[in-house]
Enzyme design. Sequence first.
Site, PDB file in Angstrom:
ATOM      1  N   GLY A  36       0.932  -1.355  -0.007  1.00  0.00           N
ATOM      2  CA  GLY A  36      -0.041  -0.076  -0.106  1.00  0.00           C
ATOM      3  C   GLY A  36       0.757   1.251  -0.135  1.00  0.00           C
ATOM      4  CB  ALA A  73      -4.943  -6.344   5.389  1.00  0.00           C
ATOM      5  CG  ASN A  91       1.514 -12.531   3.760  1.00  0.00           C
ATOM      6  OD1 ASN A  91       2.044 -12.615   4.952  1.00  0.00           O
ATOM      7  ND2 ASN A  91       2.082 -12.199   2.695  1.00  0.00           N
ATOM      8  CE1 TYR A 140      -6.543 -13.228  -3.197  1.00  0.00           C
ATOM      9  CE2 TYR A 140      -7.406 -13.525  -5.302  1.00  0.00           C
ATOM     10  CZ  TYR A 140      -7.609 -12.875  -4.411  1.00  0.00           C
ATOM     11  OH  TYR A 140      -8.301 -11.758  -4.393  1.00  0.00           O
ATOM     12  CG  HIS A 188      -4.638  -5.249 -11.555  1.00  0.00           C
ATOM     13  ND1 HIS A 188      -5.339  -4.777 -10.609  1.00  0.00           N
ATOM     14  CD2 HIS A 188      -4.449  -6.744 -11.296  1.00  0.00           C
ATOM     15  CE1 HIS A 188      -5.467  -5.510  -9.515  1.00  0.00           C
ATOM     16  NE2 HIS A 188      -4.651  -6.457  -9.847  1.00  0.00           N
ATOM     17  NE  ARG A 220     -10.499 -13.803 -16.976  1.00  0.00           N
ATOM     18  CZ  ARG A 220     -10.306 -14.751 -17.657  1.00  0.00           C
ATOM     19  NH1 ARG A 220     -11.384 -14.723 -18.680  1.00  0.00           N
ATOM     20  NH2 ARG A 220      -9.477 -15.695 -17.724  1.00  0.00           N
TER      21      ARG A 220
END
Length: 335
Positions: A36, A73, A91, A140, A188, A220
Amino acid sequence: MAILVTGGAGYIGSHTVVELLNQGEEVVVVDNLRTGHEKAVSGGAIHIGDLQDEGFMNSVFEKYDIEAVIHFAASSLVGESVQEPLQYYENNLIASHTLVKVMLTHGVKKIVFSSTAATYGEPEQVPILEGDATNPTSPYGETKLAMENMFRWCDGSHGLKSVSLRYFNAAGAHPEGMIGEDHTPESHLIPIILQVALGQRAHIGIFGDDYPTEDGTCIRDYIHVMDLANAHWLALEHLRSKNESNVFNLGNGKGFSVKEVIETSRKVTGHPIPEVVSERRAGDPAILIASSEKAQTLLGWKPKYNNLKKIIETAWKWHEANPNGYQDEKAKGNA
Protein backbone atom coordinates in the site's frame (compact mmCIF):
# COMPACT_ATOMS: atom_id res chain seq x y z
CA MET A 1 -17.90 5.13 16.40
CA ALA A 2 -15.13 4.29 13.97
CA ILE A 3 -14.82 1.91 11.03
CA LEU A 4 -11.48 0.10 10.91
CA VAL A 5 -10.22 -0.46 7.35
CA THR A 6 -7.43 -3.02 7.13
CA GLY A 7 -5.32 -2.60 4.01
CA GLY A 8 -6.76 0.90 3.67
CA ALA A 9 -3.63 2.17 1.92
CA GLY A 10 -4.09 -0.33 -0.91
CA TYR A 11 -5.91 0.18 -4.20
CA ILE A 12 -9.49 -0.76 -3.35
CA GLY A 13 -9.05 0.00 0.35
CA SER A 14 -7.98 3.61 -0.24
CA HIS A 15 -10.94 4.26 -2.54
CA THR A 16 -13.24 2.76 0.10
CA VAL A 17 -11.77 5.13 2.67
CA VAL A 18 -12.83 8.03 0.41
CA GLU A 19 -16.34 6.58 0.14
CA LEU A 20 -16.62 6.12 3.91
CA LEU A 21 -15.45 9.68 4.57
CA ASN A 22 -17.94 10.98 2.01
CA GLN A 23 -20.66 9.08 3.90
CA GLY A 24 -19.67 10.81 7.14
CA GLU A 25 -17.96 7.83 8.76
CA GLU A 26 -15.05 8.05 11.18
CA VAL A 27 -12.25 6.00 9.63
CA VAL A 28 -9.20 4.28 11.09
CA VAL A 29 -6.74 2.59 8.70
CA VAL A 30 -4.31 -0.20 9.51
CA ASP A 31 -1.74 -1.08 6.84
CA ASN A 32 1.79 -2.45 6.87
CA LEU A 33 2.56 -0.51 3.63
CA ARG A 34 4.15 -3.61 2.10
CA THR A 35 2.10 -3.00 -1.03
CA GLY A 36 0.00 0.00 0.00
CA HIS A 37 0.85 3.71 -0.15
CA GLU A 38 0.46 6.12 2.74
CA LYS A 39 -0.14 8.92 0.21
CA ALA A 40 -3.26 7.06 -0.96
CA VAL A 41 -4.98 7.48 2.41
CA SER A 42 -6.97 10.70 1.97
CA GLY A 43 -8.30 11.06 5.50
CA GLY A 44 -8.95 9.49 8.86
CA ALA A 45 -6.25 8.08 11.13
CA ILE A 46 -3.61 5.65 9.86
CA HIS A 47 -1.61 3.19 11.96
CA ILE A 48 1.29 1.40 10.32
CA GLY A 49 1.69 -2.17 11.50
CA ASP A 50 0.93 -5.80 10.77
CA LEU A 51 -2.32 -7.64 11.42
CA GLN A 52 -0.37 -10.60 12.77
CA ASP A 53 1.00 -8.44 15.58
CA GLU A 54 -1.66 -9.06 18.23
CA GLY A 55 -0.24 -6.45 20.59
CA PHE A 56 -0.31 -3.79 17.89
CA MET A 57 -3.87 -4.68 16.89
CA ASN A 58 -5.05 -4.61 20.51
CA SER A 59 -3.56 -1.12 20.90
CA VAL A 60 -5.58 0.11 17.89
CA PHE A 61 -8.82 -1.34 19.25
CA GLU A 62 -8.08 0.14 22.68
CA LYS A 63 -7.51 3.62 21.22
CA TYR A 64 -10.75 3.85 19.21
CA ASP A 65 -14.39 2.95 19.71
CA ILE A 66 -14.54 0.61 16.72
CA GLU A 67 -17.97 -0.41 15.48
CA ALA A 68 -17.01 -2.63 12.53
CA VAL A 69 -14.13 -3.73 10.31
CA ILE A 70 -13.78 -3.64 6.52
CA HIS A 71 -11.06 -6.15 5.75
CA PHE A 72 -8.91 -5.73 2.62
CA ALA A 73 -5.43 -6.61 3.88
CA ALA A 74 -4.20 -9.67 1.97
CA SER A 75 -1.76 -10.92 -0.62
CA SER A 76 -3.68 -11.15 -3.89
CA LEU A 77 -1.67 -12.45 -6.86
CA VAL A 78 -2.92 -15.80 -8.16
CA GLY A 79 0.34 -16.82 -9.84
CA GLU A 80 2.45 -15.82 -6.85
CA SER A 81 0.17 -17.78 -4.55
CA VAL A 82 0.88 -20.95 -6.53
CA GLN A 83 4.61 -20.34 -6.18
CA GLU A 84 4.47 -19.21 -2.53
CA PRO A 85 1.49 -20.93 -0.88
CA LEU A 86 2.86 -20.68 2.67
CA GLN A 87 3.22 -16.92 2.28
CA TYR A 88 -0.46 -16.70 1.33
CA TYR A 89 -1.63 -18.82 4.24
CA GLU A 90 0.42 -16.64 6.58
CA ASN A 91 -0.46 -13.22 5.13
CA ASN A 92 -4.11 -14.01 4.52
CA LEU A 93 -5.38 -16.72 6.84
CA ILE A 94 -3.18 -16.35 9.92
CA ALA A 95 -3.45 -12.56 9.84
CA SER A 96 -7.24 -12.79 9.58
CA HIS A 97 -7.28 -15.22 12.51
CA THR A 98 -5.47 -12.65 14.64
CA LEU A 99 -7.80 -9.90 13.47
CA VAL A 100 -10.95 -11.86 14.40
CA LYS A 101 -9.45 -12.86 17.74
CA VAL A 102 -8.79 -9.22 18.61
CA MET A 103 -12.21 -8.15 17.32
CA LEU A 104 -13.98 -10.63 19.57
CA THR A 105 -11.82 -9.68 22.54
CA HIS A 106 -13.07 -6.11 22.14
CA GLY A 107 -16.67 -7.03 21.39
CA VAL A 108 -16.59 -5.99 17.72
CA LYS A 109 -18.89 -8.33 15.80
CA LYS A 110 -19.35 -6.85 12.33
CA ILE A 111 -16.95 -7.39 9.40
CA VAL A 112 -17.18 -6.67 5.68
CA PHE A 113 -14.74 -8.88 3.82
CA SER A 114 -13.10 -8.18 0.48
CA SER A 115 -13.28 -11.67 -0.97
CA THR A 116 -12.89 -12.79 -4.58
CA ALA A 117 -14.66 -14.66 -7.32
CA ALA A 118 -11.51 -16.82 -7.38
CA THR A 119 -13.25 -18.77 -4.61
CA TYR A 120 -15.34 -20.40 -7.37
CA GLY A 121 -12.42 -21.72 -9.42
CA GLU A 122 -13.49 -22.89 -12.88
CA PRO A 123 -17.07 -21.61 -13.30
CA GLU A 124 -19.84 -24.15 -13.77
CA GLN A 125 -22.00 -21.50 -15.44
CA VAL A 126 -21.82 -17.90 -16.67
CA PRO A 127 -22.72 -15.59 -15.09
CA ILE A 128 -21.58 -17.04 -11.77
CA LEU A 129 -24.16 -17.13 -8.96
CA GLU A 130 -23.49 -17.08 -5.21
CA GLY A 131 -24.85 -20.62 -4.81
CA ASP A 132 -22.47 -22.13 -7.35
CA ALA A 133 -19.83 -24.60 -6.20
CA THR A 134 -16.64 -23.17 -4.70
CA ASN A 135 -13.58 -25.08 -5.87
CA PRO A 136 -10.60 -22.69 -5.84
CA THR A 137 -7.75 -23.45 -8.24
CA SER A 138 -5.10 -21.40 -6.38
CA PRO A 139 -3.91 -20.84 -2.81
CA TYR A 140 -5.13 -17.25 -3.17
CA GLY A 141 -8.71 -18.37 -3.80
CA GLU A 142 -8.38 -21.14 -1.21
CA THR A 143 -7.25 -18.77 1.56
CA LYS A 144 -10.02 -16.30 0.76
CA LEU A 145 -12.62 -19.09 0.94
CA ALA A 146 -11.10 -20.32 4.21
CA MET A 147 -11.45 -16.81 5.62
CA GLU A 148 -15.11 -16.71 4.58
CA ASN A 149 -15.64 -20.05 6.31
CA MET A 150 -13.85 -18.87 9.46
CA PHE A 151 -16.22 -15.91 9.68
CA ARG A 152 -19.20 -18.24 9.15
CA TRP A 153 -18.15 -20.59 11.94
CA CYS A 154 -17.50 -17.62 14.25
CA ASP A 155 -21.03 -16.41 13.55
CA GLY A 156 -22.39 -19.63 15.00
CA SER A 157 -20.11 -19.64 18.02
CA HIS A 158 -19.55 -15.92 18.77
CA GLY A 159 -22.24 -14.02 16.85
CA LEU A 160 -19.71 -12.50 14.41
CA LYS A 161 -21.72 -11.12 11.48
CA SER A 162 -19.96 -10.92 8.12
CA VAL A 163 -20.64 -9.87 4.57
CA SER A 164 -18.24 -11.34 2.03
CA LEU A 165 -18.03 -9.57 -1.35
CA ARG A 166 -16.79 -11.66 -4.27
CA TYR A 167 -15.61 -9.82 -7.36
CA PHE A 168 -13.15 -10.11 -10.22
CA ASN A 169 -11.32 -7.21 -11.83
CA ALA A 170 -11.29 -3.88 -10.02
CA ALA A 171 -10.44 -1.10 -12.46
CA GLY A 172 -10.37 2.67 -12.86
CA ALA A 173 -9.50 5.43 -10.41
CA HIS A 174 -11.18 8.15 -8.42
CA PRO A 175 -13.00 10.29 -11.02
CA GLU A 176 -11.33 13.48 -9.75
CA GLY A 177 -7.90 11.88 -10.12
CA MET A 178 -7.02 12.21 -6.43
CA ILE A 179 -5.97 8.55 -6.04
CA GLY A 180 -5.51 5.61 -8.38
CA GLU A 181 -3.93 2.22 -9.01
CA ASP A 182 -0.23 1.65 -8.31
CA HIS A 183 1.14 -1.89 -7.93
CA THR A 184 4.74 -3.10 -8.02
CA PRO A 185 5.00 -5.15 -10.12
CA GLU A 186 1.86 -4.26 -12.03
CA SER A 187 -0.28 -7.29 -12.86
CA HIS A 188 -3.64 -5.82 -13.92
CA LEU A 189 -4.54 -5.50 -17.59
CA ILE A 190 -5.76 -1.90 -17.80
CA PRO A 191 -2.81 -0.21 -16.04
CA ILE A 192 -0.39 -2.38 -18.06
CA ILE A 193 -2.08 -1.21 -21.27
CA LEU A 194 -1.85 2.39 -20.09
CA GLN A 195 1.86 1.92 -19.37
CA VAL A 196 2.24 1.10 -23.08
CA ALA A 197 0.42 4.34 -23.92
CA LEU A 198 2.84 6.19 -21.61
CA GLY A 199 5.84 4.65 -23.38
CA GLN A 200 6.84 2.59 -20.34
CA ARG A 201 6.30 -0.71 -22.18
CA ALA A 202 6.85 -1.56 -25.84
CA HIS A 203 3.61 -3.48 -26.28
CA ILE A 204 0.74 -5.23 -24.54
CA GLY A 205 0.81 -9.01 -24.55
CA ILE A 206 -2.29 -11.02 -25.38
CA PHE A 207 -2.18 -14.55 -24.00
CA GLY A 208 -4.10 -16.51 -26.60
CA ASP A 209 -6.50 -15.34 -29.32
CA ASP A 210 -8.11 -18.71 -30.03
CA TYR A 211 -10.66 -18.87 -27.19
CA PRO A 212 -14.34 -19.62 -27.96
CA THR A 213 -15.28 -15.93 -27.76
CA GLU A 214 -16.30 -13.45 -30.43
CA ASP A 215 -12.77 -12.10 -31.00
CA GLY A 216 -10.85 -15.09 -29.63
CA THR A 217 -9.57 -13.39 -26.46
CA CYS A 218 -10.59 -13.93 -22.84
CA ILE A 219 -13.58 -12.08 -21.46
CA ARG A 220 -13.50 -10.66 -17.95
CA ASP A 221 -15.78 -8.63 -15.68
CA TYR A 222 -14.35 -5.17 -14.92
CA ILE A 223 -15.87 -3.18 -12.06
CA HIS A 224 -15.00 0.41 -11.29
CA VAL A 225 -13.16 0.77 -8.01
CA MET A 226 -15.56 3.46 -6.73
CA ASP A 227 -18.51 1.16 -7.42
CA LEU A 228 -16.74 -1.48 -5.34
CA ALA A 229 -16.08 1.09 -2.62
CA ASN A 230 -19.78 1.96 -2.54
CA ALA A 231 -20.68 -1.73 -2.28
CA HIS A 232 -18.49 -2.10 0.81
CA TRP A 233 -20.27 0.81 2.50
CA LEU A 234 -23.67 -0.64 1.53
CA ALA A 235 -22.56 -3.98 3.01
CA LEU A 236 -21.71 -2.16 6.24
CA GLU A 237 -25.17 -0.59 6.22
CA HIS A 238 -26.65 -4.07 5.64
CA LEU A 239 -24.91 -5.36 8.77
CA ARG A 240 -26.15 -2.37 10.74
CA SER A 241 -29.77 -2.76 9.67
CA LYS A 242 -30.14 -6.54 9.28
CA ASN A 243 -27.38 -7.87 11.53
CA GLU A 244 -27.13 -10.99 9.38
CA SER A 245 -24.28 -12.61 7.51
CA ASN A 246 -24.35 -12.99 3.72
CA VAL A 247 -22.27 -13.42 0.58
CA PHE A 248 -22.62 -11.25 -2.53
CA ASN A 249 -21.10 -11.25 -5.99
CA LEU A 250 -20.19 -7.89 -7.48
CA GLY A 251 -20.11 -7.62 -11.26
CA ASN A 252 -21.33 -5.55 -14.16
CA GLY A 253 -23.21 -8.53 -15.58
CA LYS A 254 -21.28 -8.02 -18.81
CA GLY A 255 -17.73 -8.92 -19.68
CA PHE A 256 -15.21 -7.27 -21.95
CA SER A 257 -12.60 -9.10 -24.02
CA VAL A 258 -8.89 -8.32 -23.88
CA LYS A 259 -9.07 -6.88 -27.40
CA GLU A 260 -12.07 -4.72 -26.46
CA VAL A 261 -10.13 -3.31 -23.51
CA ILE A 262 -7.11 -2.57 -25.72
CA GLU A 263 -9.17 -0.94 -28.47
CA THR A 264 -11.11 1.20 -25.99
CA SER A 265 -7.81 2.26 -24.40
CA ARG A 266 -6.54 3.35 -27.81
CA LYS A 267 -9.59 5.57 -28.24
CA VAL A 268 -9.31 7.05 -24.75
CA THR A 269 -5.56 7.74 -24.83
CA GLY A 270 -5.08 8.53 -28.52
CA HIS A 271 -2.08 6.19 -28.60
CA PRO A 272 -1.62 3.20 -30.95
CA ILE A 273 -0.78 0.68 -28.17
CA PRO A 274 0.93 -2.16 -30.10
CA GLU A 275 -0.16 -5.70 -29.19
CA VAL A 276 1.67 -9.02 -29.41
CA VAL A 277 -0.16 -12.35 -29.26
CA SER A 278 1.48 -15.27 -27.49
CA GLU A 279 0.40 -18.69 -26.25
CA ARG A 280 -2.42 -19.13 -23.77
CA ARG A 281 -1.60 -19.11 -20.08
CA ALA A 282 -2.42 -22.32 -18.26
CA GLY A 283 -5.67 -22.18 -16.32
CA ASP A 284 -7.19 -19.10 -17.96
CA PRO A 285 -10.94 -19.70 -18.47
CA ALA A 286 -12.45 -18.19 -21.61
CA ILE A 287 -15.18 -16.22 -19.82
CA LEU A 288 -15.52 -15.04 -16.21
CA ILE A 289 -18.54 -12.92 -15.37
CA ALA A 290 -20.22 -12.62 -11.98
CA SER A 291 -23.92 -11.93 -11.51
CA SER A 292 -24.64 -9.08 -9.10
CA GLU A 293 -28.42 -9.41 -9.07
CA LYS A 294 -28.45 -10.41 -5.40
CA ALA A 295 -26.33 -7.40 -4.38
CA GLN A 296 -28.49 -5.06 -6.39
CA THR A 297 -31.66 -6.48 -4.83
CA LEU A 298 -30.60 -6.83 -1.18
CA LEU A 299 -27.95 -4.12 -0.85
CA GLY A 300 -29.46 -1.63 -3.29
CA TRP A 301 -26.14 -1.53 -5.16
CA LYS A 302 -26.25 0.26 -8.52
CA PRO A 303 -22.93 0.51 -10.35
CA LYS A 304 -22.43 3.98 -11.88
CA TYR A 305 -19.45 3.09 -14.05
CA ASN A 306 -20.71 0.12 -16.06
CA ASN A 307 -19.32 1.55 -19.28
CA LEU A 308 -15.81 0.38 -20.23
CA LYS A 309 -14.90 3.76 -21.71
CA LYS A 310 -15.79 5.56 -18.48
CA ILE A 311 -13.73 3.09 -16.44
CA ILE A 312 -10.65 3.55 -18.63
CA GLU A 313 -11.05 7.33 -18.78
CA THR A 314 -10.77 7.58 -15.00
CA ALA A 315 -7.76 5.26 -14.98
CA TRP A 316 -6.05 7.27 -17.75
CA LYS A 317 -6.65 10.54 -15.89
CA TRP A 318 -4.75 9.14 -12.91
CA HIS A 319 -1.94 7.43 -14.84
CA GLU A 320 -1.34 10.37 -17.19
CA ALA A 321 -0.99 12.72 -14.21
CA ASN A 322 1.03 10.17 -12.17
CA PRO A 323 3.06 8.10 -14.66
CA ASN A 324 5.23 6.76 -11.84
CA GLY A 325 2.33 6.26 -9.45
CA TYR A 326 2.69 7.52 -5.91
CA GLN A 327 6.41 8.05 -6.46
CA ASP A 328 5.32 11.18 -8.34
CA GLU A 329 3.38 12.31 -5.28
CA LYS A 330 6.48 11.86 -3.13
CA ALA A 331 8.48 13.93 -5.61
CA LYS A 332 5.85 16.69 -5.57
CA GLY A 333 5.90 16.68 -1.78
CA ASN A 334 9.69 17.16 -1.73
CA ALA A 335 9.66 19.89 -4.37
